[in-house]
Design a protein around this motif. Structure first.
Motif, PDB file in Angstrom:
ATOM      1  N   THR A 130       0.829  -1.212   0.000  1.00 34.33           N
ATOM      2  CA  THR A 130       0.000   0.000   0.000  1.00 34.33           C
ATOM      3  C   THR A 130       0.859   1.257   0.000  1.00 34.33           C
ATOM      4  O   THR A 130       0.607   2.194  -0.762  1.00 34.33           O
ATOM      5  N   VAL A 131       1.887   1.270   0.847  1.00 36.37           N
ATOM      6  CA  VAL A 131       2.778   2.439   0.908  1.00 36.37           C
ATOM      7  C   VAL A 131       3.461   2.645  -0.433  1.00 36.37           C
ATOM      8  O   VAL A 131       3.548   3.773  -0.942  1.00 36.37           O
ATOM      9  N   TRP A 132       3.911   1.553  -1.033  1.00 39.18           N
ATOM     10  CA  TRP A 132       4.560   1.628  -2.354  1.00 39.18           C
ATOM     11  C   TRP A 132       3.577   2.175  -3.401  1.00 39.18           C
ATOM     12  O   TRP A 132       3.931   3.035  -4.209  1.00 39.18           O
ATOM     13  N   GLY A 133       2.341   1.693  -3.350  1.00 39.58           N
ATOM     14  CA  GLY A 133       1.319   2.167  -4.292  1.00 39.58           C
ATOM     15  C   GLY A 133       1.000   3.643  -4.086  1.00 39.58           C
ATOM     16  O   GLY A 133       0.810   4.389  -5.057  1.00 39.58           O
ATOM     17  N   MET A 134       0.951   4.075  -2.834  1.00 37.83           N
ATOM     18  CA  MET A 134       0.674   5.485  -2.536  1.00 37.83           C
ATOM     19  C   MET A 134       1.808   6.393  -3.027  1.00 37.83           C
ATOM     20  O   MET A 134       1.569   7.482  -3.552  1.00 37.83           O
ATOM     21  N   ILE A 135       3.033   5.916  -2.862  1.00 38.30           N
ATOM     22  CA  ILE A 135       4.190   6.679  -3.362  1.00 38.30           C
ATOM     23  C   ILE A 135       4.056   6.876  -4.871  1.00 38.30           C
ATOM     24  O   ILE A 135       4.231   7.987  -5.393  1.00 38.30           O
ATOM     25  N   ASN A 136       3.696   5.779  -5.564  1.00 38.51           N
ATOM     26  CA  ASN A 136       3.506   5.871  -7.027  1.00 38.51           C
ATOM     27  C   ASN A 136       2.382   6.835  -7.381  1.00 38.51           C
ATOM     28  O   ASN A 136       2.490   7.606  -8.336  1.00 38.51           O
ATOM     29  N   ALA A 137       1.299   6.792  -6.582  1.00 36.04           N
ATOM     30  CA  ALA A 137       0.161   7.684  -6.847  1.00 36.04           C
ATOM     31  C   ALA A 137       0.570   9.146  -6.689  1.00 36.04           C
ATOM     32  O   ALA A 137       0.195   9.997  -7.508  1.00 36.04           O
ATOM     33  N   PHE A 138       1.377   9.433  -5.672  1.00 37.28           N
ATOM     34  CA  PHE A 138       1.820  10.827  -5.476  1.00 37.28           C
ATOM     35  C   PHE A 138       2.781  11.270  -6.574  1.00 37.28           C
ATOM     36  O   PHE A 138       2.773  12.425  -6.983  1.00 37.28           O
ATOM     37  N   PHE A 139       3.602  10.335  -7.057  1.00 28.74           N
ATOM     38  CA  PHE A 139       4.488  10.684  -8.170  1.00 28.74           C
ATOM     39  C   PHE A 139       3.686  10.946  -9.448  1.00 28.74           C
ATOM     40  O   PHE A 139       4.102  11.723 -10.303  1.00 28.74           O
ATOM     41  N   GLU A 140       2.527  10.280  -9.557  1.00 34.45           N
ATOM     42  CA  GLU A 140       1.639  10.551 -10.700  1.00 34.45           C
ATOM     43  C   GLU A 140       1.131  11.994 -10.643  1.00 34.45           C
ATOM     44  O   GLU A 140       0.985  12.660 -11.665  1.00 34.45           O
ATOM     45  N   ILE A 141       0.855  12.468  -9.412  1.00 32.96           N
ATOM     46  CA  ILE A 141       0.414  13.863  -9.239  1.00 32.96           C
ATOM     47  C   ILE A 141       1.521  14.810  -9.703  1.00 32.96           C
ATOM     48  O   ILE A 141       1.275  15.781 -10.440  1.00 32.96           O
ATOM     49  N   VAL A 142       2.759  14.484  -9.296  1.00 32.10           N
ATOM     50  CA  VAL A 142       3.906  15.312  -9.693  1.00 32.10           C
ATOM     51  C   VAL A 142       4.049  15.299 -11.209  1.00 32.10           C
ATOM     52  O   VAL A 142       4.237  16.354 -11.846  1.00 32.10           O
ATOM     53  N   ALA A 143       3.954  14.092 -11.811  1.00 25.47           N
ATOM     54  CA  ALA A 143       4.123  13.953 -13.259  1.00 25.47           C
ATOM     55  C   ALA A 143       3.028  14.705 -14.023  1.00 25.47           C
ATOM     56  O   ALA A 143       3.255  15.211 -15.129  1.00 25.47           O
ATOM     57  N   ALA A 144       1.845  14.802 -13.421  1.00 23.27           N
ATOM     58  CA  ALA A 144       0.734  15.495 -14.090  1.00 23.27           C
ATOM     59  C   ALA A 144       0.763  17.000 -13.827  1.00 23.27           C
ATOM     60  O   ALA A 144      -0.189  17.712 -14.159  1.00 23.27           O
ATOM     61  N   GLY A 145       1.820  17.450 -13.200  1.00 21.63           N
ATOM     62  CA  GLY A 145       1.949  18.888 -12.946  1.00 21.63           C
ATOM     63  C   GLY A 145       1.069  19.372 -11.813  1.00 21.63           C
ATOM     64  O   GLY A 145       0.682  20.536 -11.754  1.00 21.63           O
ATOM     65  N   GLY A 146       0.725  18.461 -10.889  1.00 25.15           N
ATOM     66  CA  GLY A 146      -0.042  18.860  -9.708  1.00 25.15           C
ATOM     67  C   GLY A 146      -1.540  18.755  -9.867  1.00 25.15           C
ATOM     68  O   GLY A 146      -2.274  18.889  -8.897  1.00 25.15           O
TER      69      GLY A 146
END
Length: 212
Positions: A130-146
């Protein structure tokens, strides 16, 4: 649909998800094995009690020693340990019987520790996923420019939580069976020891018909 659930539970969990599915199979196998091993008939076989009592009544002590040695049950092991000390007197027999019972009980409890281990590790593995998945989800936010698409972000977080679900699905039955088996081992081993003591009481000094 059903296919979506299959995809989420079996595919989206990733490597940790597959590891947890593997642990669930191991847990089921262990549970089946212990339900077969830890039962009244394998720990305290009534036929052995009658057989040994019959040998004692007939004063066939050699036959009783051979019968208990050949019997793989908890009771057979304990009574055989006592009979092996018969030449050293009744107190030595009692001591040997208690030591044998304690040793066999400890071995049974050590075997079921695997369920306790799986029950404690599975939620940790689920949380790791779950923690690993959440990290990926937050990086998706970064990649999408917020400003990521809400449905994509919700999907990523949902997938992240799948491993927690799988971890709990493995842990809850494992810990429940562990607690049940612990109680069963305690009660059956105590019962077997009482039966063994009753059988061995034939050898108690001063008892009518005591063994010579």
């Amino acid at each position: 649909g059903r296919m979506d659930y299959f995809d989420i539970l079996f595919v989206k969990g990733g490597g940790i998800g597959w590891l947890l599915w593997g642990l669930s199979v191991v847990t089921v196998a262990i549970c089946v094995q212990y339900f077969i091993q830890i039962r009244r008939t394998t720990i305290l076989p009534p036929t052995l009690v009658d057989q040994v009592r019959g040998f004692f009544d007939q004063k066939q002590y050699r036959e009783a020693i051979e019968a208990t040695e050949a019997d793989p049950s908890f009771l057979g092991y304990v009574v055989h340990a006592a009979l092996a000390e018969a030449s050293h007197g009744y107190p030595a027999m009692e001591r040997a019987m208690e030591e044998a019972a304690e040793e066999r009980t400890t071995r049974l409890l050590r075997n079921i520790e695997w369920l306790n281990l799986i029950g404690n590790i599975s939620p940790m593995l689920g949380l790791l996923g779950t923690v690993w998945g959440m990290i990926n989800a937050f990086f998706e936010i970064v990649a999408a420019g917020g400003t990521p698409q809400a449905d994509k972000l919700a999907g990523s977080i949902g997938i992240a939580l799948v491993t927690t679900l799988l971890g709990l699905c493995v842990a809850i039955p494992a810990l429940a069976v562990y607690a049940f088996m612990r109680g069963r081992i305690d009660s059956l081993s105590s019962e077997a020891l009482v039966s063994a003591q009753e059988l061995i009481s034939t050898f108690r000094p001063g008892r009518k018909g005591a063994a010579e």
